[in-house]
Design a protein around this motif. Structure first.
Motif, PDB file in Angstrom:
ATOM      1  N   TYR A 122       0.814  -1.223   0.000  1.00  0.00           N
ATOM      2  CA  TYR A 122       0.000   0.000   0.000  1.00  0.00           C
ATOM      3  C   TYR A 122       0.845   1.271   0.000  1.00  0.00           C
ATOM      4  O   TYR A 122       0.466   2.278  -0.597  1.00  0.00           O
ATOM      5  CB  TYR A 122      -0.943  -0.003   1.206  1.00  0.00           C
ATOM      6  N   ASP A 123       1.994   1.229   0.694  1.00  0.00           N
ATOM      7  CA  ASP A 123       2.846   2.421   0.754  1.00  0.00           C
ATOM      8  C   ASP A 123       3.398   2.778  -0.623  1.00  0.00           C
ATOM      9  O   ASP A 123       3.399   3.948  -1.020  1.00  0.00           O
ATOM     10  CB  ASP A 123       3.998   2.234   1.763  1.00  0.00           C
ATOM     11  N   LEU A 124       3.815   1.764  -1.382  1.00  0.00           N
ATOM     12  CA  LEU A 124       4.323   2.005  -2.737  1.00  0.00           C
ATOM     13  C   LEU A 124       3.208   2.479  -3.662  1.00  0.00           C
ATOM     14  O   LEU A 124       3.391   3.424  -4.443  1.00  0.00           O
ATOM     15  CB  LEU A 124       4.973   0.732  -3.291  1.00  0.00           C
ATOM     16  N   ASP A 129       0.740   7.029  -6.683  1.00  0.00           N
ATOM     17  CA  ASP A 129      -0.434   7.861  -6.998  1.00  0.00           C
ATOM     18  C   ASP A 129      -0.048   9.328  -7.154  1.00  0.00           C
ATOM     19  O   ASP A 129      -0.638  10.054  -7.964  1.00  0.00           O
ATOM     20  CB  ASP A 129      -1.496   7.736  -5.892  1.00  0.00           C
ATOM     21  N   LYS A 130       0.933   9.768  -6.366  1.00  0.00           N
ATOM     22  CA  LYS A 130       1.374  11.173  -6.418  1.00  0.00           C
ATOM     23  C   LYS A 130       1.939  11.550  -7.788  1.00  0.00           C
ATOM     24  O   LYS A 130       1.934  12.712  -8.165  1.00  0.00           O
ATOM     25  CB  LYS A 130       2.463  11.425  -5.358  1.00  0.00           C
ATOM     26  N   TYR A 131       2.456  10.549  -8.496  1.00  0.00           N
ATOM     27  CA  TYR A 131       3.148  10.806  -9.764  1.00  0.00           C
ATOM     28  C   TYR A 131       2.404  10.273 -10.987  1.00  0.00           C
ATOM     29  O   TYR A 131       2.912  10.346 -12.102  1.00  0.00           O
ATOM     30  CB  TYR A 131       4.546  10.166  -9.735  1.00  0.00           C
ATOM     31  N   GLY A 132       1.207   9.720 -10.773  1.00  0.00           N
ATOM     32  CA  GLY A 132       0.456   9.149 -11.898  1.00  0.00           C
ATOM     33  C   GLY A 132       1.035   7.849 -12.410  1.00  0.00           C
ATOM     34  O   GLY A 132       0.708   7.395 -13.514  1.00  0.00           O
ATOM     35  N   ALA A 133       1.894   7.210 -11.609  1.00  0.00           N
ATOM     36  CA  ALA A 133       2.568   5.991 -12.051  1.00  0.00           C
ATOM     37  C   ALA A 133       1.670   4.756 -12.000  1.00  0.00           C
ATOM     38  O   ALA A 133       2.035   3.707 -12.530  1.00  0.00           O
ATOM     39  CB  ALA A 133       3.839   5.751 -11.228  1.00  0.00           C
ATOM     40  N   ASN A 134       0.494   4.888 -11.367  1.00  0.00           N
ATOM     41  CA  ASN A 134      -0.465   3.778 -11.376  1.00  0.00           C
ATOM     42  C   ASN A 134      -1.410   3.859 -12.575  1.00  0.00           C
ATOM     43  O   ASN A 134      -2.259   2.990 -12.750  1.00  0.00           O
ATOM     44  CB  ASN A 134      -1.296   3.780 -10.080  1.00  0.00           C
ATOM     45  N   ASP A 135      -1.251   4.904 -13.383  1.00  0.00           N
ATOM     46  CA  ASP A 135      -2.157   5.121 -14.512  1.00  0.00           C
ATOM     47  C   ASP A 135      -1.626   4.566 -15.825  1.00  0.00           C
ATOM     48  O   ASP A 135      -2.264   4.707 -16.867  1.00  0.00           O
ATOM     49  CB  ASP A 135      -2.440   6.622 -14.689  1.00  0.00           C
ATOM     50  N   ILE A 136      -0.425   3.973 -15.785  1.00  0.00           N
ATOM     51  CA  ILE A 136       0.143   3.373 -16.993  1.00  0.00           C
ATOM     52  C   ILE A 136       0.386   1.884 -16.749  1.00  0.00           C
ATOM     53  O   ILE A 136       0.332   1.417 -15.613  1.00  0.00           O
ATOM     54  CB  ILE A 136       1.468   4.066 -17.419  1.00  0.00           C
ATOM     55  N   LEU A 140       7.984  -5.023 -17.496  1.00  0.00           N
ATOM     56  CA  LEU A 140       8.948  -6.091 -17.230  1.00  0.00           C
ATOM     57  C   LEU A 140      10.214  -5.489 -16.632  1.00  0.00           C
ATOM     58  O   LEU A 140      10.861  -6.061 -15.774  1.00  0.00           O
ATOM     59  CB  LEU A 140       9.254  -6.822 -18.542  1.00  0.00           C
ATOM     60  N   THR A 141      10.556  -4.309 -17.122  1.00  0.00           N
ATOM     61  CA  THR A 141      11.650  -3.528 -16.544  1.00  0.00           C
ATOM     62  C   THR A 141      11.227  -2.061 -16.524  1.00  0.00           C
ATOM     63  O   THR A 141      10.222  -1.703 -17.119  1.00  0.00           O
ATOM     64  CB  THR A 141      12.956  -3.705 -17.329  1.00  0.00           C
ATOM     65  N   GLY A 142      11.989  -1.236 -15.811  1.00  0.00           N
ATOM     66  CA  GLY A 142      11.605   0.167 -15.724  1.00  0.00           C
ATOM     67  C   GLY A 142      12.754   1.068 -15.303  1.00  0.00           C
ATOM     68  O   GLY A 142      13.864   0.607 -15.034  1.00  0.00           O
ATOM     69  N   TRP A 143      12.465   2.350 -15.244  1.00  0.00           N
ATOM     70  CA  TRP A 143      13.460   3.370 -14.903  1.00  0.00           C
ATOM     71  C   TRP A 143      13.994   3.159 -13.483  1.00  0.00           C
ATOM     72  O   TRP A 143      15.182   3.293 -13.218  1.00  0.00           O
ATOM     73  CB  TRP A 143      12.816   4.738 -15.076  1.00  0.00           C
ATOM     74  N   ALA A 144      13.097   2.815 -12.545  1.00  0.00           N
ATOM     75  CA  ALA A 144      13.540   2.547 -11.168  1.00  0.00           C
ATOM     76  C   ALA A 144      14.396   1.288 -11.109  1.00  0.00           C
ATOM     77  O   ALA A 144      15.360   1.219 -10.346  1.00  0.00           O
ATOM     78  CB  ALA A 144      12.329   2.401 -10.243  1.00  0.00           C
ATOM     79  N   GLN A 145      14.049   0.296 -11.940  1.00  0.00           N
ATOM     80  CA  GLN A 145      14.790  -0.972 -11.953  1.00  0.00           C
ATOM     81  C   GLN A 145      16.266  -0.777 -12.265  1.00  0.00           C
ATOM     82  O   GLN A 145      17.127  -1.400 -11.666  1.00  0.00           O
ATOM     83  CB  GLN A 145      14.201  -1.927 -13.001  1.00  0.00           C
ATOM     84  N   ILE A 146      16.546   0.092 -13.213  1.00  0.00           N
ATOM     85  CA  ILE A 146      17.953   0.267 -13.613  1.00  0.00           C
ATOM     86  C   ILE A 146      18.661   1.315 -12.752  1.00  0.00           C
ATOM     87  O   ILE A 146      19.830   1.589 -12.940  1.00  0.00           O
ATOM     88  CB  ILE A 146      18.087   0.637 -15.117  1.00  0.00           C
ATOM     89  N   ASN A 147      17.920   1.871 -11.788  1.00  0.00           N
ATOM     90  CA  ASN A 147      18.532   2.854 -10.880  1.00  0.00           C
ATOM     91  C   ASN A 147      18.577   2.372  -9.430  1.00  0.00           C
ATOM     92  O   ASN A 147      18.608   3.182  -8.511  1.00  0.00           O
ATOM     93  CB  ASN A 147      17.768   4.182 -10.962  1.00  0.00           C
ATOM     94  N   PRO A 155       9.900   5.836  -1.410  1.00  0.00           N
ATOM     95  CA  PRO A 155       9.683   7.170  -1.986  1.00  0.00           C
ATOM     96  C   PRO A 155      10.575   7.451  -3.201  1.00  0.00           C
ATOM     97  O   PRO A 155      10.146   8.111  -4.153  1.00  0.00           O
ATOM     98  CB  PRO A 155      10.019   8.122  -0.831  1.00  0.00           C
ATOM     99  N   VAL A 156      11.792   6.930  -3.164  1.00  0.00           N
ATOM    100  CA  VAL A 156      12.732   7.140  -4.283  1.00  0.00           C
ATOM    101  C   VAL A 156      12.288   6.324  -5.495  1.00  0.00           C
ATOM    102  O   VAL A 156      12.294   6.802  -6.631  1.00  0.00           O
ATOM    103  CB  VAL A 156      14.181   6.755  -3.867  1.00  0.00           C
ATOM    104  N   LYS A 157      11.889   5.083  -5.244  1.00  0.00           N
ATOM    105  CA  LYS A 157      11.413   4.209  -6.321  1.00  0.00           C
ATOM    106  C   LYS A 157      10.215   4.846  -7.026  1.00  0.00           C
ATOM    107  O   LYS A 157      10.160   4.901  -8.257  1.00  0.00           O
ATOM    108  CB  LYS A 157      11.020   2.846  -5.737  1.00  0.00           C
ATOM    109  N   ALA A 158       9.264   5.365  -6.229  1.00  0.00           N
ATOM    110  CA  ALA A 158       8.066   5.994  -6.791  1.00  0.00           C
ATOM    111  C   ALA A 158       8.409   7.251  -7.584  1.00  0.00           C
ATOM    112  O   ALA A 158       7.791   7.539  -8.614  1.00  0.00           O
ATOM    113  CB  ALA A 158       7.075   6.322  -5.673  1.00  0.00           C
TER     114      ALA A 158
END
Length: 199
Positions: A122-124, A129-136, A140-147, A155-158
């Motif tokens: 729930y925390d993630l 939600d603050k960044y609209g990241a649940n709307d896409i 399989l991989t992502g920007w947070a994954q490679i960072n 909070p950093v991942k989000a």
């Protein structure tokens, strides 16, 4: 245009091609999993998809069937006792994620996007939600994954997921895919167990 139509078309094309090319490897992994331990070949888990709709993510099973459910591996006290022999190899090489090609073909996921959260993270979910990241579509991989992958605080991942939402493009996706390949080869950012030190 890319975000709305082309991304999905490319996901479909490359996933089908990938499934065909990788089919001999997938067959070998299926046999090894069956020989190594009791239980199903695939592991299904409820995850959060686009618009916070639930779907079952598919992975090759890497853990014994008596492993606690819906607990991220890096939060288990002693994950080593649950991970199978072939599972250790699959996780280190990220080959356990390959069945998610089926999730992409089905339309649950994209090749690139935020990694789908567990239904009870729930925390993630709230942070995203603050960044609209649940709307896409999750990826399989992502920007947070490679960072940083598992090493990143929520909070950093989000925040990285939010950056991706703003910057979605063909070239950015391509960059993330190539970076992912290098990260997988070097096994960067994989953390097993709650008692591991954070870097």
């Amino acid at each position: 245009m890319y975000r709305k139509y082309i991304k999905r078309i490319l996901d479909l094309i490359f996933s089908i091609i990938g499934l065909v090319i990788l089919s001999p490897l997938l067959l070998i992994l299926i046999i090894l999993i069956k020989l190594d331990s009791k239980g199903p070949i695939l592991f299904k888990q409820k995850r959060v998809g686009k618009s916070k709709k639930y779907f079952n993510i598919l992975k090759f099973r890497t853990m014994r069937i008596d492993t606690p459910k819906d607990v991220p591996t890096h939060l288990l006290e002693n994950p080593e006792k649950y991970i199978t022999r072939i599972g250790k190899f699959l996780r280190k090489t990220s080959l356990d994620e390959l069945p998610q090609i089926i999730n992409i073909i089905k339309g649950d996921m994209s090749i690139v996007g935020p990694r789908p959260a567990l239904w009870n993270q729930y925390d993630l979910i709230t942070e995203r939600d603050k960044y609209g990241a649940n709307d896409i579509y999750p990826g399989l991989t992502g920007w947070a994954q490679i960072n940083g992958r598992d090493e990143l605080p929520i909070p950093v991942k989000a925040k990285y997921d939010g950056e991706y939402v703003k910057k979605i493009s063909f070239w950015f996706d391509l960059y993330i895919i190539f970076r992912t390949i290098f990260s997988v080869v070097k096994a960067e950012g994989v953390k097993e167990g709650a008692n591991q030190n954070k870097h």
